[in-house]
Scaffold this motif. Structure first.
Motif, PDB file in Angstrom:
ATOM      1  N   ARG B   9      12.995 -28.797  30.425  1.00  0.00           N
ATOM      2  CA  ARG B   9      12.415 -28.980  31.748  1.00  0.00           C
ATOM      3  C   ARG B   9      12.397 -30.454  32.111  1.00  0.00           C
ATOM      4  O   ARG B   9      11.871 -30.832  33.161  1.00  0.00           O
ATOM      5  CB  ARG B   9      11.001 -28.412  31.768  1.00  0.00           C
ATOM      6  CG  ARG B   9      10.136 -28.950  30.634  1.00  0.00           C
ATOM      7  CD  ARG B   9       8.722 -28.413  30.675  1.00  0.00           C
ATOM      8  NE  ARG B   9       7.970 -29.025  31.741  1.00  0.00           N
ATOM      9  CZ  ARG B   9       6.930 -28.459  32.360  1.00  0.00           C
ATOM     10  NH1 ARG B   9       6.544 -27.258  32.013  1.00  0.00           N
ATOM     11  NH2 ARG B   9       6.295 -29.085  33.303  1.00  0.00           N
ATOM     12  N   ASP B  19      17.538 -26.091  35.648  1.00  0.00           N
ATOM     13  CA  ASP B  19      16.789 -25.004  36.289  1.00  0.00           C
ATOM     14  C   ASP B  19      17.681 -23.797  36.563  1.00  0.00           C
ATOM     15  O   ASP B  19      17.253 -22.647  36.403  1.00  0.00           O
ATOM     16  CB  ASP B  19      16.161 -25.487  37.602  1.00  0.00           C
ATOM     17  CG  ASP B  19      14.937 -26.364  37.363  1.00  0.00           C
ATOM     18  OD1 ASP B  19      14.509 -26.463  36.192  1.00  0.00           O
ATOM     19  OD2 ASP B  19      14.440 -26.947  38.330  1.00  0.00           O
ATOM     20  N   ARG B  39      10.610 -23.752  28.056  1.00  0.00           N
ATOM     21  CA  ARG B  39      11.108 -24.946  28.742  1.00  0.00           C
ATOM     22  C   ARG B  39      10.569 -26.167  27.987  1.00  0.00           C
ATOM     23  O   ARG B  39       9.434 -26.592  28.194  1.00  0.00           O
ATOM     24  CB  ARG B  39      10.641 -24.960  30.208  1.00  0.00           C
ATOM     25  CG  ARG B  39      11.123 -23.775  31.046  1.00  0.00           C
ATOM     26  CD  ARG B  39      12.638 -23.677  31.174  1.00  0.00           C
ATOM     27  NE  ARG B  39      13.303 -24.844  31.709  1.00  0.00           N
ATOM     28  CZ  ARG B  39      13.520 -25.067  33.016  1.00  0.00           C
ATOM     29  NH1 ARG B  39      13.120 -24.194  33.916  1.00  0.00           N
ATOM     30  NH2 ARG B  39      14.171 -26.150  33.427  1.00  0.00           N
TER      31      ARG B  39
END
Lengths: 187, 569
Positions: B9, B19, B39
């Protein structure tokens, strides 16, 4: 100091309610109220106002000054010191191109010239049709994946002129549609 | 059978499509049994982002990268959610993006991850993950010790400020601890504005609890009640991650009243900058935290005695504070055993710019510049020869490959008029024009100067103009002498490092690449932001043809027309 091509706040998130309907003074008072009790709260307040309105309108300066028992000069001085705080309404999309050394090493200067030509706006300005504001930023911390840019608060890496153009409305006379996502970036 | 798929992330990974990868993996995982999508932060092998990892039944993690969203379908087909990457006969192991076991990748295995020990490994917002990977051990140890013992431990470790100045952290803490006041503060400087640095950002996005823990340790050691983390607005993801982490820490009793039952009260606030590079300077950061223009303060008084709101304040860089828990849990001696000379422990180097394998290299001080650029960096991304490397951000020196034997050590760098700074290493290939880079250094200083002291505020603008004249071929030798004089003045007369160190990149460029200051003259509009591009709208334009005319008009040497003046022959 912050003159020339450099302009305001590419990194600020896009406004939640761009301008028109809310009374800026009321917005400012409610933002101040939310920060009552915070120490040295002027920066968070200005961020809050800009988040709500898209910029910091001149008319909120005396309101904030009165609420915080500061002089108008104090508040104006802070608004004008920091690059992030805009004093005019930004374009629908805000693009910030990184111009710092690590991105220069991978062609940021040439990219900036291409983006200016493609978007039809100079760095540091908002296009006449209000479609886009193009800013310079100095480092987004994405220095190993440059050239970097930030579009409406979202950091992009290995940016080309096509990456940016795909996220911005075409100039006024072209039909405005939903822009295509560049390959490798989209969700 | 359980399986965990990791998709970072980190905003660098997101900037190149993480993403999109996570969305596609998540969609497929929703229909599969026993698959968890995490993530994580980034492992720091940024040229391989988005770097996807897979672990089967808690076994070793296997890395795949760079995985673009369009690659996900092929990976799923190869068995991302059901095959064993450790089985060499599986299609997954044979997938072209399979890099092998993450921990065994030479680039990573050859590092000494200490400050970055959890980054990329854990779910940044999982408090349980944090605990499972040694989180809060340092704080618990600190809370079991007397405050002065904590200060002594940090001092003994040799930990120095990672912001650039390298001041011993323990000495600063002792000054604050010995001061008496109604309230004391801990301020964490995460205004990481240097180009080529991203360690603060990645640590905040990948392991935010370590900063919170480090600040709490500092609070317990010096008797502080409140802390502020000042993060630059250019790091929206880091702001969001730390803000969430602070909420979780309060819920866990790691912040607030009676922390971990020790009786320690400590509140933490996240503050966001507003696009001013100068806020990386500690006193201007304090002004900004007080809600003012970020104008540098004269020292003394030291912030340790009269800092935020005039109270005793610890101001440390984020890397310094985030390293404290590891120093305490591992012991001061173990930390001090790493490094060279007076540079103890590890430094988080960041390799960036025109480099093939950019990313985070955390290793003990003493590694050479050449190792960072060539062994880890793998040379330039363009494939052309390295010409220059800037170490330590916009105020750091440019060094040529002939200096690649230089060990990364505060004193060794200072000895050759360079600096380690915050550990950023920016690589340039042989297409770079060092006169342009020298001009940029002055231009950046002119843009970012807080305006308080004259050498910086005026000197930087004069520096831009003088470099423009040099590039335009106007009285070069005289202007180079003038520039050198100006550099001396800025170095000796500026109030802080902004004006005081801007001459460092300028002088190093002239020292190592004098030929770039003697090239064929180029048309330049003096003092304009972008030389040559907007000449039509600018003031005086010197071209090779009119350079002698300009010189005869009295330019340069201070009498040349500045941007705001018209030439009046």
């Amino acid at each position: 100091m912050h003159a020339g091509c450099v302009s305001n706040g590419a990194s600020s998130p896009p406004p939640t309610a761009p301008g028109a309907t809310a009374d800026p003074a009321e917005v400012a008072r409610s933002v101040v109220a939310a920060h009552r009790g915070d120490r040295g709260a002027l920066l968070p307040i200005l961020h809050g106002v800009q988040h709500a309105l898209g910029y910091v309108p001149t008319e909120v300066v005396p309101v904030i000054a009165a609420e915080l028992n500061l002089s108008r000069a104090d508040v104006h001085g802070v608004v004008s010191f920091y690059r992030d705080f805009r004093r005019t309404s930004p374009g629908r999309t805000v693009v910030g191109l990184c111009r710092a050394e690590a991105c220069q090493a991978v062609g940021a200067d040439a990219l900036a010239a291409q983006v200016e030509a493609r978007l039809g706006v100079e760095c540091g300005a908002t296009r006449a049709d209000g479609g886009v504001t193009l800013d310079e930023v100095f480092c987004l911390g994405n220095c190993a994946l440059g050239p970097a840019a930030i579009v409406d608060g979202r950091v992009l890496g290995r940016v080309t002129v096509d990456t940016v153009a795909a996220l911005v409305d075409s100039p006024a006379d072209a039909p405005a549609g939903s822009p295509a996502q560049p390959e490798g970036v989209g969700a | 059978m359980s399986r965990t798929v990791y998709v970072p992330r980190d905003s660098a990974a997101r900037s190149v499509g993480a993403d999109g990868v996570a969305a596609r993996v998540g969609q497929a995982a929703a229909g599969a049994d026993g698959v968890t999508l995490v993530r994580n932060g980034s492992r720091g092998l940024l040229w391989l982002e988005p770097l996807v990892e897979v672990s089967v039944d808690g076994g070793p993690r296997h890395a795949f990268g760079p995985v673009a969203p369009r690659d996900v379908a092929g990976l799923l087909e190869a068995g991302l959610l059901d095959a064993d990457p450790a089985d060499p006969s599986s299609a997954l192991a044979g997938h072209p993006l399979h890099l092998g076991e993450t921990e065994k990748l030479e680039w990573l295995a050859s590092q000494n991850r200490l400050t970055f020990g959890r980054v990329g490994v854990v779910d940044p917002l999982s408090a349980d993950d944090y605990l499972a990977h040694g989180g809060t051990e340092g704080l618990r140890k600190a809370l079991s010790m007397a405050p002065e013992e904590v200060v002594a431990e940090v001092t003994a470790s040799g930990l120095r400020g990672r912001g650039g100045a390298g001041f011993p952290a323990g000495v600063k803490w002792k000054t604050v601890a010995d001061a008496t006041a109604d309230i004391k503060f801990i301020c964490c400087n995460a205004d990481e504005g240097d180009s080529g640095t991203f360690a603060d950002r990645m640590l905040l996005e990948g392991d935010p609890f370590s900063t919170i823990e480090g600040m709490t340790v500092a609070a317990s050691a010096v008797g502080a009640r409140e802390g502020y983390v000042y993060i630059r607005s250019e790091y929206p993801d880091a702001v969001a991650t730390l803000t969430s982490a602070v909420e979780i820490a309060y819920a866990r009793g790691w912040l607030g009243e009676n922390i971990l039952g020790s009786g320690l009260d400590f509140d933490l606030f996240v503050r966001v900058g507003a696009g001013a590079y100068i806020c990386g300077e500690e006193t201007s950061m304090l002004e900004s935290l007080e809600g003012k223009r970020a104008v540098v303060r004269a020292k003394p008084p030291l912030p340790a005695l009269q800092g935020l709101f005039g109270r005793p304040t610890v101001v440390n860089n984020l890397l310094t504070l985030a390293t404290v828990p590891a120093v305490l849990s591992g012991g001061a001696q173990a930390y001090a055993d790493l490094g060279v000379g007076r540079s103890r422990g590890t430094q988080v180097f960041q390799v960036a710019g025109n480099v093939r394998q950019g990313g985070i290299v955390e290793t003990a001080f003493g590694v050479t510049l050449g190792e960072l650029v060539e062994r880890w960096g793998g040379g330039t991304a363009s494939g052309r020869p390295v010409r220059a490397v800037q170490v330590g951000g916009p105020l750091g020196a440019y060094l040529p490959p002939s200096r690649f034997d230089l060990p990364m050590d505060y004193e060794a760098f200072a000895a050759v008029k360079a600096m380690v700074g915050h550990g950023g290493v920016v690589v340039f290939d042989d297409t770079v024009d060092m006169a342009v880079m020298a001009r940029f250094a002055m231009h950046f200083c002119a843009e970012e100067s807080c305006g308080k002291c004259t050498p910086c505020r005026i000197g930087a603008t004069r520096g831009v103009e003088t470099l423009d004249r040099i590039r335009a071929g106007v009285d070069r030798e005289k202007n180079l002498a003038l520039l050198d004089d100006l550099c001396t003045l800025m170095t000796d007369g500026s109030l802080c490092a902004m004006g005081g160190l801007t001459p460092m990149p300028v002088r190093s460029a002239i020292e190592h690449w004098p030929e770039d200051f003697h090239r064929e003259p180029v048309p330049v509009s003096i003092g304009r932001h972008r030389p040559g591009r907007d000449a039509a709208s600018a003031g005086p334009v010197y071209t090779p043809a009119n350079a002698s005319v300009a010189a005869s008009l009295g330019a340069p040497a201070g009498s040349a027309p500045s941007t705001n003046e018209e030439v009046a022959p």
